[in-house]
Design an enzyme around this catalytic site. Structure first.
Site, PDB file in Angstrom:
ATOM      1  N   GLY A 192      -0.533 -39.184   2.511  1.00  0.00           N
ATOM      2  CA  GLY A 192       0.646 -40.027   2.632  1.00  0.00           C
ATOM      3  C   GLY A 192       0.393 -41.076   3.717  1.00  0.00           C
ATOM      4  N   ALA A 207     -56.551  11.298  20.175  1.00  0.00           N
ATOM      5  CA  ALA A 207     -56.548  10.209  19.185  1.00  0.00           C
ATOM      6  C   ALA A 207     -57.002  10.746  17.834  1.00  0.00           C
ATOM      7  CB  ALA A 207     -57.468   9.087  19.651  1.00  0.00           C
ATOM      8  N   ASN A 259     -46.201   7.253  26.394  1.00  0.00           N
ATOM      9  CA  ASN A 259     -46.947   6.187  25.732  1.00  0.00           C
ATOM     10  C   ASN A 259     -47.344   6.610  24.325  1.00  0.00           C
ATOM     11  OD1 ASN A 259     -48.503   3.518  26.213  1.00  0.00           O
ATOM     12  ND2 ASN A 259     -49.949   4.893  25.207  1.00  0.00           N
ATOM     13  N   ASN A 305      -8.340 -27.624  -0.003  1.00  0.00           N
ATOM     14  CA  ASN A 305      -7.862 -27.659  -1.389  1.00  0.00           C
ATOM     15  C   ASN A 305      -8.861 -27.079  -2.363  1.00  0.00           C
ATOM     16  OD1 ASN A 305      -5.265 -28.821  -1.123  1.00  0.00           O
ATOM     17  ND2 ASN A 305      -6.260 -30.752  -0.607  1.00  0.00           N
ATOM     18  N   ARG A 320     -34.875  -0.685  12.973  1.00  0.00           N
ATOM     19  CA  ARG A 320     -33.913  -0.362  11.914  1.00  0.00           C
ATOM     20  C   ARG A 320     -32.717   0.416  12.477  1.00  0.00           C
ATOM     21  NH1 ARG A 320     -37.427   2.526   7.807  1.00  0.00           N
ATOM     22  NH2 ARG A 320     -35.375   2.847   6.852  1.00  0.00           N
ATOM     23  N   ARG A 374      -7.804 -23.916  -7.171  1.00  0.00           N
ATOM     24  CA  ARG A 374      -9.062 -24.641  -7.041  1.00  0.00           C
ATOM     25  C   ARG A 374     -10.041 -23.929  -6.101  1.00  0.00           C
ATOM     26  NH1 ARG A 374      -7.189 -30.434  -5.495  1.00  0.00           N
ATOM     27  NH2 ARG A 374      -5.371 -29.257  -4.798  1.00  0.00           N
TER      28      ARG A 374
HETATM   29  C1  UD1 Z   1       1.267 -33.504   1.969  1.00  0.00           C
HETATM   30  C2  UD1 Z   1       2.151 -34.693   2.409  1.00  0.00           C
HETATM   31  C3  UD1 Z   1       1.256 -35.900   2.689  1.00  0.00           C
HETATM   32  C4  UD1 Z   1       0.195 -35.561   3.727  1.00  0.00           C
HETATM   33  C5  UD1 Z   1      -0.600 -34.327   3.273  1.00  0.00           C
HETATM   34  C6  UD1 Z   1      -1.522 -33.891   4.381  1.00  0.00           C
HETATM   35  C7  UD1 Z   1       4.233 -34.370   1.187  1.00  0.00           C
HETATM   36  C8  UD1 Z   1       5.063 -34.862   0.079  1.00  0.00           C
HETATM   37  N1  UD1 Z   1       3.063 -34.985   1.356  1.00  0.00           N
HETATM   38  O1  UD1 Z   1       0.697 -33.866   0.725  1.00  0.00           O
HETATM   39  O2  UD1 Z   1       2.037 -36.980   3.160  1.00  0.00           O
HETATM   40  O3  UD1 Z   1      -0.672 -36.669   3.915  1.00  0.00           O
HETATM   41  O4  UD1 Z   1       0.297 -33.245   2.970  1.00  0.00           O
HETATM   42  O5  UD1 Z   1      -2.347 -32.844   3.940  1.00  0.00           O
HETATM   43  O6  UD1 Z   1       4.634 -33.489   1.926  1.00  0.00           O
HETATM   44  N2  UD1 Z   1       3.561 -26.156  -0.395  1.00  0.00           N
HETATM   45  C9  UD1 Z   1       4.491 -25.191  -0.616  1.00  0.00           C
HETATM   46  N3  UD1 Z   1       5.381 -25.354  -1.622  1.00  0.00           N
HETATM   47  C10 UD1 Z   1       5.405 -26.450  -2.414  1.00  0.00           C
HETATM   48  C11 UD1 Z   1       4.433 -27.458  -2.184  1.00  0.00           C
HETATM   49  C12 UD1 Z   1       3.525 -27.291  -1.157  1.00  0.00           C
HETATM   50  O7  UD1 Z   1       4.509 -24.166   0.087  1.00  0.00           O
HETATM   51  O8  UD1 Z   1       6.248 -26.527  -3.301  1.00  0.00           O
HETATM   52  C13 UD1 Z   1       2.580 -25.988   0.682  1.00  0.00           C
HETATM   53  C14 UD1 Z   1       1.172 -25.913   0.131  1.00  0.00           C
HETATM   54  O9  UD1 Z   1       0.790 -24.573  -0.115  1.00  0.00           O
HETATM   55  C15 UD1 Z   1       0.350 -26.523   1.262  1.00  0.00           C
HETATM   56  C16 UD1 Z   1       1.311 -27.520   1.897  1.00  0.00           C
HETATM   57  O10 UD1 Z   1       2.609 -27.134   1.501  1.00  0.00           O
HETATM   58  O11 UD1 Z   1       0.028 -25.565   2.239  1.00  0.00           O
HETATM   59  C17 UD1 Z   1       1.027 -28.958   1.498  1.00  0.00           C
HETATM   60  O12 UD1 Z   1       1.202 -29.119   0.130  1.00  0.00           O
HETATM   61  P1  UD1 Z   1       0.314 -30.109  -0.724  1.00  0.00           P
HETATM   62  O13 UD1 Z   1       0.818 -30.128  -2.114  1.00  0.00           O
HETATM   63  O14 UD1 Z   1      -1.124 -29.785  -0.513  1.00  0.00           O
HETATM   64  O15 UD1 Z   1       0.650 -31.486  -0.015  1.00  0.00           O
HETATM   65  P2  UD1 Z   1      -0.052 -32.849  -0.278  1.00  0.00           P
HETATM   66  O16 UD1 Z   1       0.230 -33.291  -1.664  1.00  0.00           O
HETATM   67  O17 UD1 Z   1      -1.468 -32.740   0.108  1.00  0.00           O
END
Ligand code: UD1
Ligand code: CA
Length: 467
Positions: free
Chosen positions: A147, A431, A385, A235, A341, A16
């Site tokens: 969450g 001049a 000057n 995101n 410049r 995204r």
């Molecule tokens: C997560 C939390 C949520 C919290 C939110 C805050 C969980 C289930 N939920 O949700 O409670 O409010 O963050 O922003 O944890 N990532 C991996 N591997 C994966 C999945 C994710 O490395 O398989 C990394 C992503 O790149 C990212 C981070 O973990 O940096 C968070 O993942 P994301 O899917 O954005 O979490 P949320 O669904 O936003």
């Protein structure tokens, strides 16, 4: 401080964000997202920092190999084959922990705004509470995608319920999970092994370990974040724009705290690497770009773009100047409406006035070019000057040539100095001259038609024409 290891979840793809590179290397106005996070974690001196990579991991590793050498922390890597949720990502990091026993700080690479100070307070809070698990929580008005921190009637934390799994009542919860946790390693390892993906997203939720800890009767705490801005994640490009404006705002606040007087800070844009001394006044509509640095007591009146330029103490940049890749000495005055410049070097107490352009030109201390002048590929000695309307003719359509003007020289107004040409120390140029040959030291160079006087001519002409 007790023993600490850090896990950084960075397996995400920047879909995204408009590409298919690892999201963690997306740049804010300052640096890559993951560099923000690592810089905030580094002062905690974790024994290990484990970065969980995934998609195009080589690119992320290559980035960190370059940026970490400048930051001097070392990193261990873990690989998550498929993005099956935050719980699965932490599980992938467990082997890299080896025999480590202590507290594990779990962080996200796409959350660049947590400060080192906040993370330190958070870890101290975790130790103070003697918790098995502490999360960073904050207040966010519903509806939102975070969450929810679900507590019982006494305020004890029961679990985190993901937004997509909430019942209508849970959806109204205003306390939400930031995704950063401090967890005891002895609890974490078996807890993530036991995760299931029986939920709305079919993912292994790391958040499920909260409920497990609560059910086991372990101490679970939430560190309330006072400034919810810090929990902002990236995101999409909208989020990135918001993060950039918060970072710019933070930098502005720091500059003001350090003694910069902005007349209208909202209209100014200051690049992250700019440095500014004390007692500096910056008027409205000023852009300071690249590695620009302003010494103590510099004043910038307003409407200026200054790029990769050093300006020494006490100098004044008047209205409407554009200054690029140059240096300006002490107590020097530039503008209004000057164009300095690249490779211009103005010494101390130099005066460059309105509608003056310089390029690849050095003006030594005390020299002046106050009006309507072009100095290109030129050296001007001390206390010289340059009269109004002087032009160095440095280009013949094929090559650029140098003009060398000595010290204590006086160039009369509206002179054209046809380069290559040298004007010796103490010389005078009349001049209106077109100077094509060198003028020796202390000589007068005149290069113009001699003036003629015809007595009574004008009167006669009037008499004829007005008859
Ligand atoms: C997560 C939390 C949520 C919290 C939110 C805050 C969980 C289930 N939920 O949700 O409670 O409010 O963050 O922003 O944890 N990532 C991996 N591997 C994966 C999945 C994710 O490395 O398989 C990394 C992503 O790149 C990212 C981070 O973990 O940096 C968070 O993942 P994301 O899917 O954005 O979490 P949320 O669904 O936003
Ligand atoms: Ca998710």
């Amino acid at each position: 401080m007790e023993k600490l290891c850090c896990i950084v979840l960075a397996a995400g793809v920047g879909k995204r964000m408009g590409g298919d590179l690892p999201k963690a290397i997306t740049r804010t106005r300052e640096k890559a997202l993951i560099d923000h996070l690592l810089d905030a974690v580094a002062p905690l001196k974790p024994e290990k920092t484990i970065v969980v990579t995934g998609h195009k991991q080589e690119i992320l590793k290559q980035h960190l190999a370059e940026s970490l050498s400048a930051r001097a922390h070392s990193i261990d890597y873990a690989f998550q084959e498929q993005q099956r949720g935050t719980g699965d990502a932490v599980r992938a990091a467990i082997p890299a922990l080896g025999s480590f026993k202590g507290t594990i700080l779990i962080t996200y690479a796409d959350h660049p705004l947590f400060t080192a100070e906040t993370l330190r307070h958070f870890i101290e809070y975790h130790f103070f509470k003697k918790s098995t698990l502490t999360m960073i929580s904050f207040q966010a008005p519903p509806p939102n995608g975070y969450g929810k921190v679900i507590r019982d009637a006494k305020g004890q934390i029961l679990r985190i319920t993901e937004a997509k799994d909430c019942n209508p009542e849970e959806s109204l919860t205003t306390e939400v999970n930031s995704g950063f946790y401090a967890v005891d390693s002895a609890f974490l390892k078996p807890a993530v092994e036991g995760l299931t993906n029986n939920n709305a997203q079919g993912e292994y939720y790391l958040t499920d370990i909260v409920e497990k800890a609560a059910k086991e009767g372990q101490t679970v705490a939430a560190f309330p974040l006072s400034n919810a801005d810090e929990a902002a994640g990236v995101n999409n490009l909208q989020d990135l724009a918001l993060i950039n404006s918060i970072l710019a705002q933070r930098q502005m606040e720091l500059l003001i705290e350090n003694g910069v007087n902005f007349i209208d800070s909202k209209s100014c844009f200051i690049d992250p690497e700019v440095t500014i001394g004390k007692h500096v006044i910056i008027g409205p509509n000023v852009q300071l770009k690249g590695k620009t640095s302003l010494g103590d007591g510099v004043t910038i009146h307003g409407t200026a773009i200054i790029e990769d330029t050093t300006i020494a103490a006490g100098s004044v940049i008047k209205l409407g100047c554009h200054i690029e890749k140059s240096s300006i000495g002490k107590e020097t005055s530039v503008g209004p409406f000057a164009h300095i410049r690249p490779d211009s070097h103005l010494g101390d107490n130099v005066r460059v006035g309105n509608f003056v352009e310089t390029k690849n030109t050095t003006m030594h201390n005390g020299s002046k070019a106050n009006h309507l002048t072009y100095l290109g590929d030129c050296t001007v000695g001390r206390e010289t000057n340059i009269g109004a309307g002087t032009i160095t003719c440095n280009y013949d359509g094929y090559t650029k040539s140098k003009t060398t003007i000595g010290k204590d020289v006086f160039i009369g107004s509206n002179s054209a100095l046809v380069a290559p040409v040298t004007i010796g120390d103490g010389a005078l140029v009349a001049a209106g001259s077109v100077i094509t040959r060198d003028v020796p030291a202390d000589a007068l160079g005149v290069g113009r038609a001699r003036q003629d006087i015809k007595e009574g001519y004008a009167k006669k002409r009037r008499e004829v024409l007005e008859k």
